[in-house]
Design an enzyme around this catalytic site. Structure first.
Site, PDB file in Angstrom:
ATOM      1  CE1 TYR A 270      -2.861  -3.255   1.118  1.00 17.72           C
ATOM      2  CE2 TYR A 270      -1.696  -3.116   3.212  1.00 17.72           C
ATOM      3  CZ  TYR A 270      -2.530  -3.809   2.346  1.00 17.72           C
ATOM      4  OH  TYR A 270      -3.037  -5.031   2.705  1.00 17.72           O
ATOM      5  CG  HIS A 271       3.979   1.591   1.543  1.00 13.94           C
ATOM      6  ND1 HIS A 271       4.883   0.791   2.228  1.00 13.94           N
ATOM      7  CD2 HIS A 271       2.961   1.830   2.402  1.00 13.94           C
ATOM      8  CE1 HIS A 271       4.426   0.569   3.450  1.00 13.94           C
ATOM      9  NE2 HIS A 271       3.259   1.177   3.581  1.00 13.94           N
ATOM     10  N   PRO A 272       2.339   3.203  -2.891  1.00 14.25           N
ATOM     11  CG  PRO A 272       0.332   3.734  -3.979  1.00 14.25           C
ATOM     12  CD  PRO A 272       0.870   3.005  -2.781  1.00 14.25           C
TER      13      PRO A 272
END
Length: 526
Positions: free
Chosen positions: A463-465
């Site tokens: 969940y770290h774009p």
């Protein structure tokens, strides 16, 4: 209200930017496409998996990933006041001195540290690296599971690293319990910490259910375009809101989408969809980076977070904000140099282990009877780069997300080594005394080829774009070192898309820092 600044997106960067602009005396209009943060599982830290694929989630999907069995990956992103800080695992970690020094002038550790300190109300008190006067409560949880304590000691022994008291002093080294943005067992999202206390401020207007359509521009086609407002859809109407400046804080997926829909981006991409080119910026949507996680799960002899039935856990939490729902599941971490050839003295860690005293697979959607703990290696030094492109000229069509996972062979090498090291950690006291058999990938999966097959089949986003509107000075950069969009006036970006290189840890704290610094730059630039 005639706003001085319009902010698009009430996530981690947008909420902090709005508060700091209010503090500076400016009038702010904040537009959020999602709704209010009334879902009860937003308050409960361990409730975040129940928010996935709900009304507070954009529920994105990537395009099929060639190097991951042609799977489309699910990407949750917060569609609610607070953005993804309202649906994440509330891990508070900053990244390292080396991360920020690598970003270059204007963004070194010494330059960003004062902003980090000003954001936080650290339960351990103020120090050279920590702040205690900010709005965001951060620090140790009230309680950690015994399995998490055992993991810290085991990981330190297996990886030959120290037990760390903090990961927020500029060094990502060792094994330790993670800090969280909790207070009294409740999540404090960026919205709850920074904006909810000032919602009645006369200079603040917050509109929910407000979908930006495009930027409004001033000046002839030949001149440098100036953003003078936003066109948006709200309550069935299309409205134009003027402003002295605009901040896009819609995240690494939608900020590049909104830039392109407003005529800022790669010329060929814009013309492909019949969009007028206001400013050719080839880097918009490029440079996408993300952290990839792999589930490694063991059966446990010790009761896990799943030992209490859900109804009872909810009742327990509602009574006194304790019990399993007060955990953020990912309670501990360890950093490792796993890929052969890395030098711990000179190279960044390529892996961050996320430990949870629970069965965590497929974002929490997959369940398994019994007690488990997860030792998940996460690739925090990815070499693969992807992109975000338009599906159409309609803002209602989600953009194409192509992270190009595992395209660089080094990423697979790191994760294969990471699975092997996860097993070593689980085989090391005191965690060894708690473990039963290996649930995933399973004891028979031993060869590099078999482990690689597991990674291709089971890996998932953490969940770290970031990186799709990167800061910098080169041709591929989108914003300058004050976060102003190149080739435009009156337009800034304040979210994770500006990171030129992903940090080697969870990204939420960094995004809040970016929002605060964006506000400083906007105040100077208006």
């Amino acid at each position: 209200m005639q706003a001085d600044v319009i902010i698009v997106g009430a996530g981690s960067g947008g909420c902090v930017a709005a508060r700091r602009l209010l503090d500076a005396g400016l009038r702010v209009l904040l537009l959020e496409a999602g709704g209010h943060d009334t879902n009860p599982f937003i308050r409960a830290p361990a409730g975040f998996p129940r928010l996935f694929r709900s009304a507070v989630d954009w529920n994105f999907q990537t395009v099929p990933q060639k190097c991951a069995d042609d799977r489309s990956f699910y990407w949750p992103r917060g569609k609610v006041l607070g953005g993804s800080s309202a649906i994440n695992a509330t891990i508070y970690i900053r990244g390292s001195k080396r991360d920020y020094d690598g970003w270059g002038e204007g963004w070194t550790w010494d330059e960003v540290l004062p902003t980090f300190k000003a954001l936080e109300n650290f339960r351990g008190g103020a120090s050279e690296t920590r702040g205690a006067d900010g709005e965001l409560p951060v620090g140790a949880r009230a309680a950690s599971h015994p399995l998490s304590e055992a993991f810290v000691t085991a990981a330190a022994g297996a990886l030959h690293i120290p037990e760390a008291k903090s990961f927020n002093d500029g060094t990502l080294e060792g094994a330790g319990l993670l800090e969280s943005n909790h207070l009294h067992g409740e999540r404090y999202s960026a919205f709850r910490a920074f904006l909810k206390p000032v919602l009645k401020h006369p200079n603040l207007t917050v509109l929910t259910g407000a979908q930006m359509l495009e930027l409004l521009w001033d000046g002839p086609q030949s001149a440098t375009p100036r953003a003078v407002g936003v066109r948006f859809r709200w309550q069935g109407r299309t409205l134009d809101a003027p402003a002295g400046g605009v901040i896009l804080a819609a995240g690494a997926v939608q900020t590049p989408q909104l830039l392109m829909l407003s005529g800022v981006g790669p010329r060929t991409e814009l013309e492909k969809h019949g969009l007028r080119v206001r400013q050719h910026l080839p880097g918009v949507g490029e440079g996408l980076q993300d952290h990839l996680a792999v589930p490694v799960i063991f059966r446990s002899h010790t009761p896990s977070l799943e030992s209490m039935p859900e109804a009872l856990a909810l009742a327990h939490y509602l009574r006194n904000r304790s019990g399993p729902l007060s955990s953020n599941i990912a309670e501990a971490s360890a950093f490792a140099h796993a890929r052969p050839g890395l030098d711990p003295q000179n190279d960044d860690p390529d892996l961050q282990y996320h430990f949870g005293p629970a069965y965590f697979r497929d974002h929490g959607f997959s369940k398994e009877a019994g007690h488990h703990f997860s030792v998940g290696p996460v690739l925090v030094d990815p070499h693969s780069r992807g992109r975000v492109t338009l599906a159409s000229a309609d803002v209602g069509d989600a953009p194409h997300i192509d992270p190009q996972y595992l395209m660089d062979v080094r990423d697979m090498q790191s994760l294969i080594a990471g699975v092997k090291l996860a097993r070593e950690i689980a085989d090391t006291p005191p965690l060894l005394a708690h473990r039963g058999g290996e649930a995933l990938p399973g004891g028979g999966i031993r060869s590099d080829a078999a482990i690689a097959a597991h990674i291709r089949a089971e890996s998932a986003t953490l969940y770290h774009p970031v990186g799709t509107a990167a800061t910098g000075d080169g041709e591929d950069s989108v914003v300058d070192r004050q976060l102003a969009v190149h080739g435009t006036q009156g337009l800034w970006v304040a979210d994770a898309s500006v990171m030129p290189r992903i940090i080697h840890a969870n990204t939420n704290a960094t995004t809040m820092m970016i929002g605060a610094r964006a506000a400083q730059f906007v105040v100077r630039g208006l």
